[in-house]
Design a protein around this motif. Sequence first.
Motif: not given
Length: 287
Positions: A154-164, A175-187
């Motif tokens: 969860p703490g990666d979200l801000a960095a993921i959005i910045a990369l996106a 869009v990313l804030k909604q996507l992460v509610t239905v998706a898994e992520g790898a960083v």
Amino acid sequence: MMLIEPSNTTIIYRPITENDLPAAHALSQALRWPHRLEDWQFVLRLGAGFVAEADGTVIGTALCWQQRERHGTVGMIIVSAQHQGKGIGRELMQRVLDQLGERCTHLIATQAGQPLYERLGFQPTGTICQHQGTLTGFPATQLPAGASVRLAEPGDLAAIIALADRGAGMSRGDVLKQLVTVAEGAVLERDGQLAGFALLRRFGRGQVIGPLVAPDTDSAKALIAHWSDACAGAFVRLDVSGDSGLGDWLAQAGLAQVDSGVAMSRNGAPEADPALRQFAIINQALC
């Protein structure tokens, strides 16, 4: 607004609602699109759009999404086969473009739709290749020293959005804030810093990997390969840029290229960070 067809059928254009989605889903099924009703519901929650209606039946759809103040995307443009060639698609497109205003607007065009979009001011900016199939396993990948891939937290979200944002050249936060509610992520971590990511979610016939943002092709492969065990034997789809360098590698894993589209933009083009790339899009509507 109402238009009269030569057959004296009245065409009504109005904003799309949740109640229209079963009919919209039926239109996409007629085109053999893979979208589930749940996929329609997800994209409508993020945006808005219009339907064309004849004799109480939905015969066309068009949706759009505002990517903050400067950018927007357009998709789910459908007109039923028996009503094509009557200007309905153009009218629907004009309505979503009016809603987006002067935003730099992006879409993925089919070969059939490209001439209409060009007449509306869109210019080609690249290609998108649709890869899909039953995953047999990704070929081995190797990352440089100091780099690794792990599950997102969860703490990666801000960095993921910045990369996106950097990889797509537009704001993707909403869009990313909604996507992460239905998706898994790898960083991808490199020297202790997040340098890329890939999301995995349910879509259509199986699973889709995207968006995928990475600094280079080897990093993109490593992020995709992270999902090898989770998706083994499953139906998997990725929509990757035509110059991604991933095509042959994906095909070796059972994900053949089955289609392609033309990426197009109007009122300018995305200004992505040259140090990052969006290798795989979210989908051909949200881009």
